[in-house]
Design a protein around this motif. Structure first.
Motif, PDB file in Angstrom:
ATOM      1  N   VAL A   1       2.237   1.763  -3.408  1.00 27.67           N
ATOM      2  CA  VAL A   1       1.231   2.197  -4.371  1.00 27.67           C
ATOM      3  C   VAL A   1       0.860   3.797  -4.064  1.00 27.67           C
ATOM      4  CG1 VAL A   1      -1.303   1.972  -4.947  1.00 27.67           C
ATOM      5  CG2 VAL A   1       0.096  -0.200  -5.155  1.00 27.67           C
ATOM      6  N   GLY A   2       0.915   3.904  -2.894  1.00 25.91           N
ATOM      7  CA  GLY A   2       0.423   5.347  -2.493  1.00 25.91           C
ATOM      8  C   GLY A   2       1.524   6.411  -2.931  1.00 25.91           C
TER       9      GLY A   2
ATOM     10  N   ARG B   1       0.797  -1.443  -0.010  1.00 28.04           N
ATOM     11  CA  ARG B   1      -0.197   0.062  -0.081  1.00 28.04           C
ATOM     12  C   ARG B   1       0.973   1.324   0.121  1.00 28.04           C
ATOM     13  NH1 ARG B   1      -3.366  -2.697   3.571  1.00 28.04           N
ATOM     14  NH2 ARG B   1      -2.928  -1.365   5.329  1.00 28.04           N
ATOM     15  N   ARG B   2       1.840   1.091   0.612  1.00 23.19           N
ATOM     16  CA  ARG B   2       2.843   2.513   0.753  1.00 23.19           C
ATOM     17  C   ARG B   2       3.669   2.537  -0.351  1.00 23.19           C
ATOM     18  NH1 ARG B   2       6.697   2.473   6.043  1.00 23.19           N
ATOM     19  NH2 ARG B   2       7.074   4.820   5.092  1.00 23.19           N
TER      20      ARG B   2
ATOM     21  N   ALA C   1      -8.913  -0.318  -0.663  1.00 20.63           N
ATOM     22  CA  ALA C   1      -7.307  -0.052  -0.328  1.00 20.63           C
ATOM     23  C   ALA C   1      -6.840   0.927  -1.362  1.00 20.63           C
ATOM     24  CB  ALA C   1      -6.627  -1.350  -0.322  1.00 20.63           C
ATOM     25  N   ILE C   2      -7.276   0.685  -2.691  1.00 21.37           N
ATOM     26  CA  ILE C   2      -6.850   1.760  -3.776  1.00 21.37           C
ATOM     27  C   ILE C   2      -7.269   3.005  -3.488  1.00 21.37           C
ATOM     28  CG2 ILE C   2      -6.994   2.050  -6.142  1.00 21.37           C
ATOM     29  CD1 ILE C   2      -7.351  -1.349  -6.392  1.00 21.37           C
TER      30      ILE C   2
ATOM     31  N   THR D   1       1.431   9.214  -5.957  1.00 24.54           N
ATOM     32  CA  THR D   1       1.849  10.526  -5.589  1.00 24.54           C
ATOM     33  C   THR D   1       2.803  11.231  -6.546  1.00 24.54           C
ATOM     34  OG1 THR D   1       1.340  10.257  -3.076  1.00 24.54           O
ATOM     35  CG2 THR D   1       2.859  12.166  -3.895  1.00 24.54           C
TER      36      THR D   1
ATOM     37  N   ASP E   1      -8.239   4.362  -0.802  1.00 29.74           N
ATOM     38  CA  ASP E   1      -7.434   4.852   0.154  1.00 29.74           C
ATOM     39  C   ASP E   1      -6.164   5.573  -0.204  1.00 29.74           C
ATOM     40  OD1 ASP E   1      -9.734   4.597   1.951  1.00 29.74           O
ATOM     41  OD2 ASP E   1      -8.799   2.643   2.890  1.00 29.74           O
ATOM     42  N   SER E   2      -5.354   4.762  -1.436  1.00 31.75           N
ATOM     43  CA  SER E   2      -4.264   5.178  -1.853  1.00 31.75           C
ATOM     44  C   SER E   2      -4.317   6.470  -2.563  1.00 31.75           C
ATOM     45  CB  SER E   2      -3.593   4.212  -2.584  1.00 31.75           C
ATOM     46  OG  SER E   2      -3.528   3.079  -1.749  1.00 31.75           O
TER      47      SER E   2
END
Length: 238
Positions: free
Chosen positions: A184-185, A181-182, A211-212, A189, A214-215
């Motif tokens: 992908v986030g 997740r980190r 989760a997507i 960005t 949230d990213s």
């Protein structure tokens, strides 16, 4: 080899294009459809086999032209306002037909996003030059499968694409992997800071979707919303 060539020729003759929706989760609307090549030739029904055979036979240009022609024809029945994503093999950047302003696809270039696939790696000098020519024709540019290999990060830096598609290997079970997740986030960005949009590919479950989102990603593609079909099918909203 003759047998392979014959089967490829039949595959080309019996090829068609399927369309899979890419949705804007915030707007609750279809953002685009990706065109995906298919064939009725039994031995090449898997697209990766068809493309690998085209590479082996030196027929990538023929396959690409067939797909682009089919997409241009189908565009007339596409819902208004949606974009059409079309895959472009790295080798097609040497096909002058792709750069013909009079070609059927170029006539609708403002609706078309060309997905540059990194299967063979782009020439670091020729690639960006040719991609700039495609932009001049009115096409938007996407880098496909970011996260599937190392080369795509280089493409992100040299091509500065309008759209980046995150590979499904990053998306699968995203909800259960904090480190993923980190990553992908951070990718989302970075792409936004470069002025682009991000599409998450291969979304299959609601927890993955959550989760997507949230990213910070709003454009999603995958079986959760629709499988590739001959028509421009409406997505399934979960």
């Amino acid at each position: 080899l003759d047998d392979v060539a014959g089967r490829f020729e039949r595959a080309l003759e019996r090829s068609w294009v399927a369309f899979q929706p890419i949705v804007d989760i915030r707007a609750h609307a279809v953002f685009a459809y990706e065109a995906l090549v298919r064939t009725e030739e039994d031995s090449m029904k898997r697209p990766d086999v068809l493309i690998a055979t085209a590479e082996r036979l030196g027929r990538v240009h023929d396959l690409g032209r067939q797909v682009r022609s089919a997409v241009a024809k189908a565009a007339a029945s596409a819902p208004p306002g949606v974009l059409l994503f079309v895959n472009v093999h790295g080798l097609e950047l040497t096909d002058e037909d792709l750069f013909d302003a009079k070609s059927p696809l170029a006539q609708i270039s403002s609706r078309v996003v060309l997905e540059i696939t990194e299967r063979i790696g782009l020439d670091p000098i020729v690639g960006p030059t040719r991609v700039a020519m495609l932009r001049q024709l009115g096409y938007q540019i996407a880098v496909d499968d970011l996260g599937a290999g190392y080369a795509a990060l280089g493409a992100l830096a040299t091509l500065v694409p309008d759209i980046v598609k995150l590979d499904m290997s990053l998306i699968r079970d995203l909800n259960r992997h904090p480190a993923k997740r980190r990553v992908v986030g951070a990718m989302a960005t970075l792409v936004r800071e470069l002025g682009g949009h991000v599409v998450a590919e291969g979304v299959e479950t609601i927890p993955e979707r959550d989760a997507i989102v949230d990213s910070g990603i709003e454009l999603l593609q995958g079986y959760l919303y629709g499988r590739p079909t001959r028509e421009f099918s409406a997505p399934t909203w979960s």
